[in-house]
Design a protein around this motif. Structure first.
Motif, PDB file in Angstrom:
ATOM      1  N   TYR A   1      -2.762   3.440   3.291  1.00 21.37           N
ATOM      2  CA  TYR A   1      -2.215   2.118   3.589  1.00 21.37           C
ATOM      3  C   TYR A   1      -0.985   1.834   2.721  1.00 21.37           C
ATOM      4  N   ARG A   2      -1.042   2.227   1.462  1.00 20.45           N
ATOM      5  CA  ARG A   2       0.115   2.005   0.580  1.00 20.45           C
ATOM      6  C   ARG A   2       1.321   2.816   1.051  1.00 20.45           C
ATOM      7  N   ARG A   3       1.058   4.019   1.545  1.00 18.80           N
ATOM      8  CA  ARG A   3       2.151   4.811   2.104  1.00 18.80           C
ATOM      9  C   ARG A   3       2.725   4.111   3.337  1.00 18.80           C
ATOM     10  N   ALA A   4       1.856   3.572   4.169  1.00 22.79           N
ATOM     11  CA  ALA A   4       2.308   2.856   5.368  1.00 22.79           C
ATOM     12  C   ALA A   4       3.110   1.617   5.002  1.00 22.79           C
ATOM     13  N   ALA A   5       2.787   0.984   3.872  1.00 25.42           N
ATOM     14  CA  ALA A   5       3.471  -0.247   3.462  1.00 25.42           C
ATOM     15  C   ALA A   5       4.942  -0.016   3.138  1.00 25.42           C
ATOM     16  N   GLN A   6       5.345   1.224   2.971  1.00 24.90           N
ATOM     17  CA  GLN A   6       6.758   1.525   2.730  1.00 24.90           C
ATOM     18  C   GLN A   6       7.591   1.304   3.992  1.00 24.90           C
ATOM     19  N   ASP A   7       6.943   1.288   5.143  1.00 25.62           N
ATOM     20  CA  ASP A   7       7.600   0.995   6.418  1.00 25.62           C
ATOM     21  C   ASP A   7       7.524  -0.518   6.622  1.00 25.62           C
ATOM     22  N   THR A   8       8.651  -1.206   6.539  1.00 21.29           N
ATOM     23  CA  THR A   8       8.643  -2.667   6.589  1.00 21.29           C
ATOM     24  C   THR A   8       8.100  -3.218   7.905  1.00 21.29           C
ATOM     25  N   ASP A   9       8.141  -2.418   8.974  1.00 22.67           N
ATOM     26  CA  ASP A   9       7.621  -2.894  10.252  1.00 22.67           C
ATOM     27  C   ASP A   9       6.102  -3.077  10.228  1.00 22.67           C
ATOM     28  N   VAL A  10       5.421  -2.323   9.387  1.00 25.24           N
ATOM     29  CA  VAL A  10       3.954  -2.391   9.338  1.00 25.24           C
ATOM     30  C   VAL A  10       3.440  -2.793   7.957  1.00 25.24           C
ATOM     31  N   ALA A  11       4.343  -3.204   7.069  1.00 27.62           N
ATOM     32  CA  ALA A  11       3.952  -3.510   5.685  1.00 27.62           C
ATOM     33  C   ALA A  11       2.902  -4.616   5.613  1.00 27.62           C
ATOM     34  N   ALA A  12       3.037  -5.644   6.432  1.00 26.94           N
ATOM     35  CA  ALA A  12       2.088  -6.758   6.389  1.00 26.94           C
ATOM     36  C   ALA A  12       0.674  -6.285   6.708  1.00 26.94           C
ATOM     37  N   ILE A  13       0.547  -5.521   7.775  1.00 34.50           N
ATOM     38  CA  ILE A  13      -0.769  -5.011   8.178  1.00 34.50           C
ATOM     39  C   ILE A  13      -1.294  -4.031   7.135  1.00 34.50           C
ATOM     40  N   ALA A  14      -0.400  -3.199   6.619  1.00 37.23           N
ATOM     41  CA  ALA A  14      -0.812  -2.205   5.622  1.00 37.23           C
ATOM     42  C   ALA A  14      -1.365  -2.895   4.376  1.00 37.23           C
ATOM     43  N   TRP A  15      -0.652  -3.910   3.851  1.00 35.78           N
ATOM     44  CA  TRP A  15      -1.136  -4.600   2.648  1.00 35.78           C
ATOM     45  C   TRP A  15      -2.413  -5.381   2.935  1.00 35.78           C
ATOM     46  N   PHE A  16      -2.533  -5.936   4.144  1.00 36.59           N
ATOM     47  CA  PHE A  16      -3.781  -6.637   4.498  1.00 36.59           C
ATOM     48  C   PHE A  16      -4.949  -5.649   4.463  1.00 36.59           C
ATOM     49  N   ASN A  17      -4.725  -4.450   5.006  1.00 37.29           N
ATOM     50  CA  ASN A  17      -5.781  -3.430   5.003  1.00 37.29           C
ATOM     51  C   ASN A  17      -6.086  -2.939   3.597  1.00 37.29           C
ATOM     52  N   VAL A  18      -5.072  -2.878   2.727  1.00 36.54           N
ATOM     53  CA  VAL A  18      -5.327  -2.534   1.318  1.00 36.54           C
ATOM     54  C   VAL A  18      -6.262  -3.585   0.723  1.00 36.54           C
ATOM     55  N   GLY A  19      -5.997  -4.845   1.020  1.00 33.60           N
ATOM     56  CA  GLY A  19      -6.859  -5.920   0.516  1.00 33.60           C
ATOM     57  C   GLY A  19      -8.298  -5.779   0.991  1.00 33.60           C
ATOM     58  N   ILE A  20      -8.474  -5.438   2.252  1.00 35.83           N
ATOM     59  CA  ILE A  20      -9.823  -5.245   2.792  1.00 35.83           C
ATOM     60  C   ILE A  20     -10.514  -4.083   2.095  1.00 35.83           C
ATOM     61  N   ALA A  21      -9.801  -2.985   1.932  1.00 31.81           N
ATOM     62  CA  ALA A  21     -10.391  -1.807   1.287  1.00 31.81           C
ATOM     63  C   ALA A  21     -10.752  -2.102  -0.173  1.00 31.81           C
ATOM     64  N   LEU A  22      -9.875  -2.806  -0.883  1.00 29.82           N
ATOM     65  CA  LEU A  22     -10.171  -3.146  -2.279  1.00 29.82           C
ATOM     66  C   LEU A  22     -11.347  -4.119  -2.371  1.00 29.82           C
ATOM     67  N   ALA A  23     -11.458  -5.010  -1.409  1.00 28.44           N
ATOM     68  CA  ALA A  23     -12.608  -5.920  -1.383  1.00 28.44           C
ATOM     69  C   ALA A  23     -13.896  -5.124  -1.177  1.00 28.44           C
ATOM     70  N   GLN A  24     -13.854  -4.105  -0.328  1.00 25.38           N
ATOM     71  CA  GLN A  24     -15.032  -3.257  -0.127  1.00 25.38           C
ATOM     72  C   GLN A  24     -15.369  -2.478  -1.388  1.00 25.38           C
ATOM     73  N   GLN A  25     -14.355  -2.182  -2.201  1.00 25.82           N
ATOM     74  CA  GLN A  25     -14.567  -1.481  -3.465  1.00 25.82           C
ATOM     75  C   GLN A  25     -14.983  -2.435  -4.571  1.00 25.82           C
ATOM     76  N   ASP A  26     -15.144  -3.710  -4.249  1.00 24.70           N
ATOM     77  CA  ASP A  26     -15.500  -4.753  -5.205  1.00 24.70           C
ATOM     78  C   ASP A  26     -14.447  -4.876  -6.307  1.00 24.70           C
ATOM     79  N   ASP A  27     -13.194  -4.960  -5.883  1.00 21.01           N
ATOM     80  CA  ASP A  27     -12.059  -5.158  -6.786  1.00 21.01           C
ATOM     81  C   ASP A  27     -11.309  -6.411  -6.323  1.00 21.01           C
ATOM     82  N   PRO A  28     -11.910  -7.608  -6.546  1.00 21.97           N
ATOM     83  CA  PRO A  28     -11.320  -8.819  -5.982  1.00 21.97           C
ATOM     84  C   PRO A  28      -9.938  -9.170  -6.542  1.00 21.97           C
ATOM     85  N   LYS A  29      -9.673  -8.839  -7.790  1.00 25.36           N
ATOM     86  CA  LYS A  29      -8.376  -9.185  -8.378  1.00 25.36           C
ATOM     87  C   LYS A  29      -7.246  -8.457  -7.652  1.00 25.36           C
ATOM     88  N   ASN A  30      -7.377  -7.154  -7.493  1.00 23.97           N
ATOM     89  CA  ASN A  30      -6.344  -6.386  -6.799  1.00 23.97           C
ATOM     90  C   ASN A  30      -6.322  -6.671  -5.306  1.00 23.97           C
TER      91      ASN A  30
END
Length: 186
Positions: free
Chosen positions: A70-99
């Protein structure tokens, strides 16, 4: 697109000036168009491909791999919003609420519609609440409501967070007054 049009115009002008060199001009035009189009197509496909691969990795339980994709995908500005949202979901699943909250904030910055921004801020608020950062959590819910005033979940969560903040403030002892300090010193 401007570069493509300019290249086509130059090639057309060259063809008009030197009609005997038409095969060379056509070859140069085709080569120029391929060179100019190839990187844009590769980057756009790369961002979406990385998101698809990240989703597949997340489905298989490979959260760290999904976050990297997802972080690699975020380098593409066309999909950065979705990529960062998915990073947030994945980090939430990892129980890392701050990040996760930071990733949702980044996604809100990239999203273009109010509904998408509201969803990102709402999720950021949930992560901040999980991390006991209640002041910032309240601000996130307010931002979600600013972008979507009809978001009842954000409104209810904001009321709950504000009530918790009030309760915490009422439990805290009042700060010492200068008069108390003076009496202790004497």
């Amino acid at each position: 697109w401007t570069a493509l049009l300019l290249t086509a115009f130059v090639c057309l002008a060259l063809e008009r000036l030197w009609p005997e060199r038409r095969p060379r001009v056509v070859a140069a035009t085709v080569a120029s168009l391929l060179v100019l189009l190839a990187p844009a197509t590769a980057v756009a496909a790369d961002g979406w491909d990385a998101i698809r691969d990240g989703n597949a990795a997340l489905d298989r339980g490979r959260t760290r791999e999904a976050i990297d994709l997802y972080r690699r995908a975020a380098q593409d500005t066309d999909v950065a919003a979705i990529a960062w949202f998915n990073v947030g979901i994945a980090l939430a699943q990892q129980d890392d609420p701050k990040n996760a909250a930071m990733a949702f904030a980044r996604s809100a910055a990239f999203y273009k519609t109010d509904g998408e921004r509201a969803r990102a801020h709402y999720n950021r608020g949930i992560m901040l609440e999980r991390n006991e950062e209640l002041e910032e959590c309240a601000r996130a819910f307010v931002a979600a409501l600013r972008h979507d005033p009809h978001n009842d979940d954000a409104r209810i969560n904001l009321a709950i967070v504000r009530a918790r903040l009030e309760r915490e403030r009422s439990k805290a002892p009042p700060p010492p007054s200068p008069q108390d300090e003076l009496e202790k010193a004497l």
